[in-house]
Design a protein around this motif. Structure first.
Motif, PDB file in Angstrom:
ATOM      1  N   LYS A  67       0.879  -1.263  -0.037  1.00 27.99           N
ATOM      2  CA  LYS A  67       0.060   0.101  -0.112  1.00 27.99           C
ATOM      3  C   LYS A  67       0.812   1.232  -0.052  1.00 27.99           C
ATOM      4  CE  LYS A  67      -3.724  -2.596   0.116  1.00 27.99           C
ATOM      5  NZ  LYS A  67      -4.471  -2.779  -1.250  1.00 27.99           N
ATOM      6  N   ARG A  68       2.030   1.160   0.270  1.00 25.42           N
ATOM      7  CA  ARG A  68       3.023   2.338  -0.020  1.00 25.42           C
ATOM      8  C   ARG A  68       2.565   3.348   1.182  1.00 25.42           C
ATOM      9  NH1 ARG A  68       6.254   3.357  -4.041  1.00 25.42           N
ATOM     10  NH2 ARG A  68       6.848   1.726  -5.369  1.00 25.42           N
ATOM     11  N   VAL A  69       2.576   2.636   2.542  1.00 23.81           N
ATOM     12  CA  VAL A  69       2.212   3.619   3.528  1.00 23.81           C
ATOM     13  C   VAL A  69       3.196   3.654   4.638  1.00 23.81           C
ATOM     14  CG1 VAL A  69      -0.243   3.637   3.017  1.00 23.81           C
ATOM     15  CG2 VAL A  69       0.571   1.791   4.345  1.00 23.81           C
ATOM     16  N   HIS A  70       3.076   4.320   5.679  1.00 23.68           N
ATOM     17  CA  HIS A  70       4.154   4.449   6.751  1.00 23.68           C
ATOM     18  C   HIS A  70       3.732   3.577   7.858  1.00 23.68           C
ATOM     19  CE1 HIS A  70       6.755   6.962   4.511  1.00 23.68           C
ATOM     20  NE2 HIS A  70       5.760   7.693   4.091  1.00 23.68           N
ATOM     21  N   SER A  71       2.097   3.190   8.104  1.00 20.82           N
ATOM     22  CA  SER A  71       1.784   2.701   9.169  1.00 20.82           C
ATOM     23  C   SER A  71       0.322   1.908   8.733  1.00 20.82           C
ATOM     24  CB  SER A  71       1.398   3.916  10.300  1.00 20.82           C
ATOM     25  OG  SER A  71       0.355   4.799   9.903  1.00 20.82           O
ATOM     26  N   LEU A  72      -0.106   1.571   9.773  1.00 20.37           N
ATOM     27  CA  LEU A  72      -1.574   0.643   9.653  1.00 20.37           C
ATOM     28  C   LEU A  72      -2.117   0.838  11.010  1.00 20.37           C
ATOM     29  CD1 LEU A  72      -0.143  -2.712   8.335  1.00 20.37           C
ATOM     30  CD2 LEU A  72      -1.403  -0.745   7.035  1.00 20.37           C
ATOM     31  N   ILE A  73      -3.489   0.984  10.922  1.00 22.50           N
ATOM     32  CA  ILE A  73      -4.053   1.247  11.975  1.00 22.50           C
ATOM     33  C   ILE A  73      -4.737  -0.269  12.250  1.00 22.50           C
ATOM     34  CG2 ILE A  73      -6.421   2.120  13.004  1.00 22.50           C
ATOM     35  CD1 ILE A  73      -4.346   4.126  12.209  1.00 22.50           C
ATOM     36  N   VAL A  74      -4.535  -0.530  13.690  1.00 23.11           N
ATOM     37  CA  VAL A  74      -4.847  -1.869  14.196  1.00 23.11           C
ATOM     38  C   VAL A  74      -6.451  -2.071  14.608  1.00 23.11           C
ATOM     39  CG1 VAL A  74      -4.373  -3.702  15.722  1.00 23.11           C
ATOM     40  CG2 VAL A  74      -2.400  -2.286  14.921  1.00 23.11           C
ATOM     41  N   GLU A  75      -7.189  -2.554  13.956  1.00 21.16           N
ATOM     42  CA  GLU A  75      -8.616  -2.499  14.417  1.00 21.16           C
ATOM     43  C   GLU A  75      -8.970  -3.153  15.736  1.00 21.16           C
ATOM     44  OE1 GLU A  75      -9.670  -5.913  11.638  1.00 21.16           O
ATOM     45  OE2 GLU A  75      -8.929  -4.776   9.893  1.00 21.16           O
ATOM     46  N   PRO A  76      -9.649  -2.675  16.314  1.00 24.71           N
ATOM     47  CA  PRO A  76     -10.180  -2.799  17.619  1.00 24.71           C
ATOM     48  C   PRO A  76     -10.963  -4.255  17.738  1.00 24.71           C
ATOM     49  CG  PRO A  76     -11.389  -0.867  16.771  1.00 24.71           C
ATOM     50  CD  PRO A  76     -10.716  -1.216  15.736  1.00 24.71           C
ATOM     51  N   SER A  77     -10.624  -4.959  18.816  1.00 28.15           N
ATOM     52  CA  SER A  77     -11.247  -6.242  18.650  1.00 28.15           C
ATOM     53  C   SER A  77     -12.680  -6.415  19.103  1.00 28.15           C
ATOM     54  CB  SER A  77     -10.280  -7.186  19.522  1.00 28.15           C
ATOM     55  OG  SER A  77     -10.254  -6.786  21.030  1.00 28.15           O
ATOM     56  N   SER A  78     -13.183  -5.271  19.624  1.00 28.38           N
ATOM     57  CA  SER A  78     -14.649  -5.202  19.763  1.00 28.38           C
ATOM     58  C   SER A  78     -15.119  -4.140  19.873  1.00 28.38           C
ATOM     59  CB  SER A  78     -14.653  -6.047  21.289  1.00 28.38           C
ATOM     60  OG  SER A  78     -14.011  -5.157  22.571  1.00 28.38           O
ATOM     61  N   SER A  79     -16.364  -3.695  20.211  1.00 27.98           N
ATOM     62  CA  SER A  79     -16.932  -2.390  20.211  1.00 27.98           C
ATOM     63  C   SER A  79     -16.500  -1.537  21.326  1.00 27.98           C
ATOM     64  CB  SER A  79     -18.552  -2.469  19.977  1.00 27.98           C
ATOM     65  OG  SER A  79     -18.754  -3.097  20.987  1.00 27.98           O
ATOM     66  N   ASP A  80     -16.085  -2.022  22.358  1.00 25.16           N
ATOM     67  CA  ASP A  80     -15.496  -1.173  23.272  1.00 25.16           C
ATOM     68  C   ASP A  80     -13.877  -1.138  23.585  1.00 25.16           C
ATOM     69  OD1 ASP A  80     -15.470  -3.925  24.053  1.00 25.16           O
ATOM     70  OD2 ASP A  80     -15.844  -3.604  26.232  1.00 25.16           O
ATOM     71  N   ASP A  81     -13.581  -1.472  22.495  1.00 27.15           N
ATOM     72  CA  ASP A  81     -11.954  -1.854  22.408  1.00 27.15           C
ATOM     73  C   ASP A  81     -11.525  -0.276  21.820  1.00 27.15           C
ATOM     74  OD1 ASP A  81      -9.429  -2.825  22.920  1.00 27.15           O
ATOM     75  OD2 ASP A  81      -9.331  -4.105  21.279  1.00 27.15           O
ATOM     76  N   ALA A  82     -10.285  -0.146  21.905  1.00 25.09           N
ATOM     77  CA  ALA A  82      -9.445   1.046  21.355  1.00 25.09           C
ATOM     78  C   ALA A  82      -8.901   0.734  20.183  1.00 25.09           C
ATOM     79  CB  ALA A  82      -8.533   1.525  22.360  1.00 25.09           C
ATOM     80  N   TYR A  83      -8.497   1.537  19.387  1.00 19.17           N
ATOM     81  CA  TYR A  83      -7.677   1.316  17.981  1.00 19.17           C
ATOM     82  C   TYR A  83      -6.305   1.379  18.515  1.00 19.17           C
ATOM     83  CZ  TYR A  83     -11.591   2.462  14.660  1.00 19.17           C
ATOM     84  OH  TYR A  83     -12.696   2.270  14.243  1.00 19.17           O
ATOM     85  N   GLY A  84      -5.520   0.534  17.719  1.00 19.21           N
ATOM     86  CA  GLY A  84      -4.037   0.775  17.842  1.00 19.21           C
ATOM     87  C   GLY A  84      -3.325   1.241  16.703  1.00 19.21           C
ATOM     88  N   ILE A  85      -2.072   1.107  16.729  1.00 21.89           N
ATOM     89  CA  ILE A  85      -1.611   1.609  15.370  1.00 21.89           C
ATOM     90  C   ILE A  85      -0.112   0.885  15.379  1.00 21.89           C
ATOM     91  CG2 ILE A  85      -0.435   3.721  16.531  1.00 21.89           C
ATOM     92  CD1 ILE A  85      -0.595   5.242  13.626  1.00 21.89           C
TER      93      ILE A  85
END
Length: 172
Positions: free
Chosen positions: A30-48
């Motif tokens: 994708k030629r990007v510098h990072s990926l957003i880590v999907e939350p594992s549930s609706s009350d979980d936070a995003y990661g990077i």
């Protein structure tokens, strides 16, 4: 201007249980510098997960990217930006925390904003946005990632412009 005005809306995500090798492949593809880590549930936070994470926490320590999982090296929860945050406040946030990019979130993932976006897209006015087509093309280009070289950027901007033209031709 606000974060929503210049954020990149094409954001790539990855699951926390993916391997770092999977993340590397996606970053390269994708030629990007990072990926957003999907939350594992609706009350979980995003990661990077960033290139820096991979270099410092895997490669520099001679760890096998095939056996290290994204959740082991990602930043979570990560600092997020509200789409209504003014650009000078985004810059202050980045300076105070030392980060280079952050997801733009308001109830859901809307985009990502980076130092590159702040430099390359802020306070830039369209040279000639006197007509509707120019204005729509300009606004669409603002929300695309900045390419690493001039020819790729030109090709990308041309592709976006043609997409806008085709969309306008379809509209009644």
């Amino acid at each position: 201007m606000k974060a929503a005005d210049i954020m990149t809306t094409k954001v790539f995500t990855i699951h926390s249980l993916a391997t770092v090798a999977d993340a590397i492949a996606k970053i390269q593809d994708k030629r990007v510098h990072s990926l957003i880590v999907e939350p594992s549930s609706s009350d979980d936070a995003y990661g990077i997960i960033t290139e820096t994470d991979i270099i410092y926490k895997v490669m520099a320590q001679d760890r096998d990217p095939e056996s290290v999982m994204v959740y082991q090296i990602m930043t979570k929860p990560c600092i997020v930006v509200n789409p209504d945050l003014k650009l000078e406040d985004v810059a202050r946030l980045f300076a105070a925390t030392g980060i280079q990019r952050a997801p733009v979130i308001q109830n859901q993932l809307l985009g990502i904003i980076s130092l590159t976006d702040l430099i390359m897209k802020s306070k830039v006015l369209p040279q000639s946005a006197s007509d509707e087509l120019s204005s729509k093309i300009y606004k669409t280009i603002l929300h695309n990632p900045v390419a690493s070289d001039l020819q790729t950027q030109i090709d990308q901007d041309c592709e976006v412009a043609w997409d806008v033209v085709e969309t306008l031709e379809i509209e009644p």
